[in-house]
Design a protein around this motif. Structure first.
Motif, PDB file in Angstrom:
ATOM      1  N   ARG A 514      19.236  49.776  39.355  1.00 33.75           N
ATOM      2  CA  ARG A 514      19.935  48.475  39.285  1.00 33.75           C
ATOM      3  C   ARG A 514      20.988  48.386  40.399  1.00 33.75           C
ATOM      4  O   ARG A 514      21.159  47.340  41.027  1.00 33.75           O
ATOM      5  N   SER A 574      22.323  41.266  36.608  1.00 31.81           N
ATOM      6  CA  SER A 574      21.521  42.461  36.937  1.00 31.81           C
ATOM      7  C   SER A 574      22.211  43.745  36.480  1.00 31.81           C
ATOM      8  O   SER A 574      21.568  44.748  36.159  1.00 31.81           O
ATOM      9  N   LEU A 580      14.651  45.060  35.034  1.00 30.36           N
ATOM     10  CA  LEU A 580      14.890  44.774  36.442  1.00 30.36           C
ATOM     11  C   LEU A 580      14.157  43.498  36.840  1.00 30.36           C
ATOM     12  O   LEU A 580      13.062  43.222  36.362  1.00 30.36           O
TER      13      LEU A 580
END
Length: 581
Positions: A514, A574, A580
């Protein structure tokens, strides 16, 4: 004139000129005496010195060295002729020749054996008792007091000492003794005045003699003074006591060996009489308990018993003497002289006399204090190790080459029970319990094999928790087990639950991904509106803020600001979502 006088003598004569180092005269009798000719002596001036028996060389040379002009010395010694050894007497004198002025050594030599044969035709008679001498079963000989030379021996002496009669008659009584005894003999003869004519019968005791082959003979010597061949002599009877002495020495050696063996024992040896008193204890017993022999011999066996076990020891003693032939075993505590306590183990058996009557007991024991302490230490260590092993959540087990369990800790038993509903025990086959299918057995066979081949390694195992259906990850180490000969006899295993560690590692990995995505967003999506904003700011009219064009630029800045806000929202989303984009 001198030469003619010397030639007329029946004896052998030699005249040696020391200044010219040559013989000036040798009588014709030299050949009969030595077997060598006059020419032999003239060609080899050192021949006579070499004829002197090695045993007598020192005394002859010493006497000669002491001669001065006009001195005379009388010698008696042995020479080695071509015919063998014989005794001679020599009158040796030193003088100066009046004609030449040279120093002359004159020797007049007589053959003692020939002289005695000529003077005595009854050499075999010893005061009329020749039969008692010749046929005596004990070795006998006669020797001359002044020279110690042997003049006569009997048959028993020849047989016992294994010298021939001819050899005996060339020897002295010193020659039949080993070197270590010769000085002792000289001292004894002087002390007892044996060489004096007044000495009579004497019991000399046991002496070491040496036979012809070098073997030692122990002889009990008795002697008396006699007159033989007009000489002061002694007649000796030598009783051979070798076997008796050897027997005594053997007994003594056996006793010394047994005592040494007994004292070298690391076990205790003890004998007790019928009243329970010590009659013998070995060195190990005394050393261990700190007593001396005087303190323990005669003392009752309860002397070393701890008070609370005296009755136990008394009962064991009674059992021993009332059951002859039975071995009574007991393991009492014993107390030393200083109060130190020892754990001991004993085996007692009754002692009986020739009539079978019990006269006491004898025992063999050992101090087992250190062994017991070591066993206690092993048990303590094992219990503590078991407690440590069984209090861990990690699974520990081992198997042998027959695929049977050798050991398993409590955590392993609990896990096995949770998976199968049964509890494994030592000796169980790893294939007998549980609902495992062939794939599971095959997997573990493949995991054990490298370790059985000597490889130590770690593997990751995945299983399903039957209660939660979650995947459980375990790190399992496989270790070969070797015996004392270096052969692999089994495999030891250690399994640790690493599920949480796997989850943490996965979470960290996801987080890293991430962050990588955020970095990508930041570097691409955010850079464009920021660049636009910076460009718009640069074209604003800063001098005339109310310039109509500034309004249009500000509207564009507002649009770019909204774009930047959208990108920031995307970055925040995010950072806190597991999926994701």
């Amino acid at each position: 004139m001198l030469n003619h006088i010397l030639a007329a003598l029946n004896d052998c004569a030699l005249a040696y000129d020391r200044d010219e180092a040559k013989y000036t005269f040798i009588s014709t009798g030299i050949d009969c005496l030595t077997g060598y000719t006059i020419a032999d002596f003239k060609q080899d001036i050192g021949l006579w010195q070499r004829l002197v028996d090695p045993r007598d060389k020192e005394q002859v040379q010493t006497a000669t060295d002491r001669l001065n002009d006009g001195d005379t010395v009388n010698l008696c010694y042995r020479i080695i002729t071509k015919a063998g050894k014989r005794w001679v007497t020599e009158n040796r004198s030193l003088f100066i020749d009046e004609q030449t002025g040279h120093l002359i050594l004159l020797s007049v030599v007589k053959d003692i054996q020939r002289e005695e044969e000529e003077k005595y035709n009854q050499e075999h008679a010893i005061d009329g008792y020749s039969i008692l001498f010749d046929n005596n079963p004990n070795p006998m000989w006669i020797y001359e007091l002044s020279t110690l030379r042997i003049l006569k021996v009997n048959t028993a002496a020849i047989k016992t000492y294994r010298y021939t009669e001819e050899e005996f008659l060339t020897m002295t009584i010193q020659d039949i003794r080993p070197g270590s005894e010769r000085e002792k003999l000289d001292n004894f003869l002087d002390e007892k005045e044996i060489t004096q004519t007044k000495s009579g019968f004497n019991q000399s005791g046991v002496w070491k003699h040496m036979a012809r082959d070098g073997s030692i003979i122990f002889a009990d010597i008795n002697g008396d003074g006699i007159r033989y061949k007009n000489r002061d002599c002694r007649i000796v009877v030598a009783v051979n006591v070798t076997e008796k002495i050897r027997s005594r020495e053997d007994v003594k050696l056996r006793e010394q060996f047994l005592n040494s063996l007994i004292d070298s024992q690391t076990n205790f040896l003890m004998r007790i009489d019928i009243n329970g008193n010590h009659t013998f204890v070995n060195k190990q017993f005394l050393t261990t308990f700190g007593y001396t022999g005087d303190e323990i011999i005669g003392a009752h066996f309860t002397t070393t018993s701890v008070p609370e076990e005296e009755e136990l020891c008394r009962n064991a003693f009674v059992d021993c003497i009332t059951h002859p032939g039975e071995v009574i075993k007991l393991s009492p505590k014993k107390v030393g002289k200083k109060g130190d306590i020892h754990d001991t183990e004993w085996e007692f058996i009754a002692i009986t006399d020739e009539d079978g009557q019990v006269t006491g007991a004898q025992g063999v024991g050992q101090d087992v204090t250190e062994r017991n302490n070591a066993q206690k230490e092993i048990i303590w260590t094992k219990n503590n190790l078991e407690a440590l092993i069984n209090n861990t959540e990690d699974l520990i087990w081992s198997i042998n080459r027959d695929n049977r369990y050798l050991y398993m800790n409590q955590a392993f038993r609990d896990a096995y029970f949770k998976a199968t509903g049964t509890i494994p025990v030592k000796g169980d086959s790893i294939y007998l319990k549980g609902d495992f299918d062939e794939k599971v057995f095959k997997k573990w066979d493949d995991l054990y094999k490298p370790a059985f081949n000597g490889t130590r390694y770690v593997a990751i195992d995945e299983t399903i928790d039957p209660e939660t259906n979650e995947t459980i990850f375990s790190e399992v180490s496989f270790n070969p087990i070797y015996n004392s000969e270096g052969k692999i006899t089994g495999v030891g295993c250690f399994a640790r639950n690493i599920t949480e560690r796997i989850k943490i590692n996965k979470a960290i990995s996801d987080q890293n991904k991430r962050l990588q995505n955020i970095a990508s967003i930041s570097s691409h999506d955010l850079r464009k509106p920021v660049a636009t904003m910076l460009g718009l700011i640069n074209i604003i009219d800063k001098e005339d803020f109310y310039n109509p064009e500034n309004k249009e630029i500000i509207e564009h800045l507002l649009t770019v600001g909204c774009e930047i806000d959208d990108v920031i929202r995307l970055i925040v989303d995010s950072s806190f979502t597991s999926n994701l984009p």
